[in-house]
Write an enzyme that holds these catalytic residues in place. Sequence first.
Site, PDB file in Angstrom:
ATOM      1  CG  ASN A 110      -2.259  -6.126 -12.792  1.00 37.75           C
ATOM      2  OD1 ASN A 110      -2.030  -7.130 -12.123  1.00 37.75           O
ATOM      3  ND2 ASN A 110      -3.138  -6.115 -13.773  1.00 37.75           N
ATOM      4  CB  VAL A 111       3.695  -2.678 -11.394  1.00 37.86           C
ATOM      5  CG1 VAL A 111       4.613  -1.466 -11.538  1.00 37.86           C
ATOM      6  CG2 VAL A 111       3.223  -2.835  -9.957  1.00 37.86           C
ATOM      7  CG  HIS A 170      -6.014  -3.700 -13.108  1.00 37.02           C
ATOM      8  ND1 HIS A 170      -5.957  -3.921 -14.459  1.00 37.02           N
ATOM      9  CD2 HIS A 170      -6.304  -4.906 -12.548  1.00 37.02           C
ATOM     10  CE1 HIS A 170      -6.199  -5.195 -14.718  1.00 37.02           C
ATOM     11  NE2 HIS A 170      -6.421  -5.811 -13.575  1.00 37.02           N
ATOM     12  N   GLY A 171      -3.484  -0.364 -11.863  1.00 36.12           N
ATOM     13  CA  GLY A 171      -3.034   0.998 -11.606  1.00 36.12           C
ATOM     14  C   GLY A 171      -2.131   1.120 -10.400  1.00 36.12           C
ATOM     15  CB  THR A 220       2.923   3.858 -15.378  1.00 38.66           C
ATOM     16  OG1 THR A 220       1.817   3.672 -16.277  1.00 38.66           O
ATOM     17  CG2 THR A 220       3.457   5.269 -15.536  1.00 38.66           C
ATOM     18  CG  ASP A 230     -11.427  -4.234 -19.145  1.00 33.56           C
ATOM     19  OD1 ASP A 230     -12.553  -4.172 -18.609  1.00 33.56           O
ATOM     20  OD2 ASP A 230     -10.650  -3.264 -19.213  1.00 33.56           O
ATOM     21  CG  ASP A 287      -3.145  -6.300 -18.176  1.00 32.90           C
ATOM     22  OD1 ASP A 287      -4.059  -6.592 -17.379  1.00 32.90           O
ATOM     23  OD2 ASP A 287      -2.574  -5.198 -18.185  1.00 32.90           O
ATOM     24  CG  HIS A 288      -6.673  -3.917 -19.001  1.00 35.02           C
ATOM     25  ND1 HIS A 288      -7.968  -3.578 -18.659  1.00 35.02           N
ATOM     26  CD2 HIS A 288      -5.908  -3.581 -17.957  1.00 35.02           C
ATOM     27  CE1 HIS A 288      -7.972  -3.051 -17.453  1.00 35.02           C
ATOM     28  NE2 HIS A 288      -6.730  -3.057 -16.993  1.00 35.02           N
TER      29      HIS A 288
END
Length: 280
Positions: free
Chosen positions: A227-228, A205-206, A230, A105, A83-84
């Site tokens: 995407n999860v 995302h976020g 936090t 990214d 990811d990222h």
Amino acid sequence: MPLTPTDAIVAPASRSGAGVGAFNVVQLEHAEAIVSGAEATGLPVILQISENTVRYHGALAPIGLASLAIARAAHVPVAVHLDHAESVDLVREAVELGFTSVMFDASRLPFEKNLAATREVTNHCRARNVWVEAELGEVGGKDGAHTPGVRTDPQEARAFVAATGVDALAVAVGSSHSMVTRDAVLDFALITRLDDAVGVPLVLHGSSGVADAALVHAVDAGITKVNVSTHLNKDFTRAARTCLEAHPDVVDPRAYLGPARDAVAKAVAHLLRVLRGGHG
């Protein structure tokens, strides 16, 4: 069960209008919890390891190989995703380790440079049967991502996907990374226009900042991969803190990491059911 290609999870969900949960692994307990939550629902899941997590551990291989082993031992389909990643070298390492997909990214770059860098990564990965996600727009901090000027433009997205050949596109539609409240305001009309324009699955995302009802609406509007991170970390930390406050003399980390792992598994199962909605 053998490792599942990411496309084998995302493509059927996209065709049926369902959502797929992609959850970030920070440490071994996260990977175990995410798979446990998925097994409780019987639904597929994606384990994600970010470049930030690689930096935390000092290398990709230890946490990456552990996640791959947990995925292979699962009783539901599990894919493992980078990811990222802003580093091309890290992308290449993930592919060599056996990751089934990568998110490259280059969204900080101007459009043409983003396009060229992403196309090079996509060509490398496609030759090795690895699925590629890219990002267009800015899913940054809360203030920036709520500025209309950084939202993903549908026509630009169409051109970007056609030129790079990516398999999925992360889009900026109002969510923000690292939100600890679930009150992000998504632009559902923009999601639908992007879905109509690009022809590949869309990624949100976020998503930790998005309430359950809004997640359902986002999937109905055209989002597939959600995407999860936090949100899970909040539950993990809350459970560990509760245990430590109740037992201040505990010294064995298993005593508080176990409940934290269970809390994450419960959250994953809940979110997977939310994303599946009424779809099979």
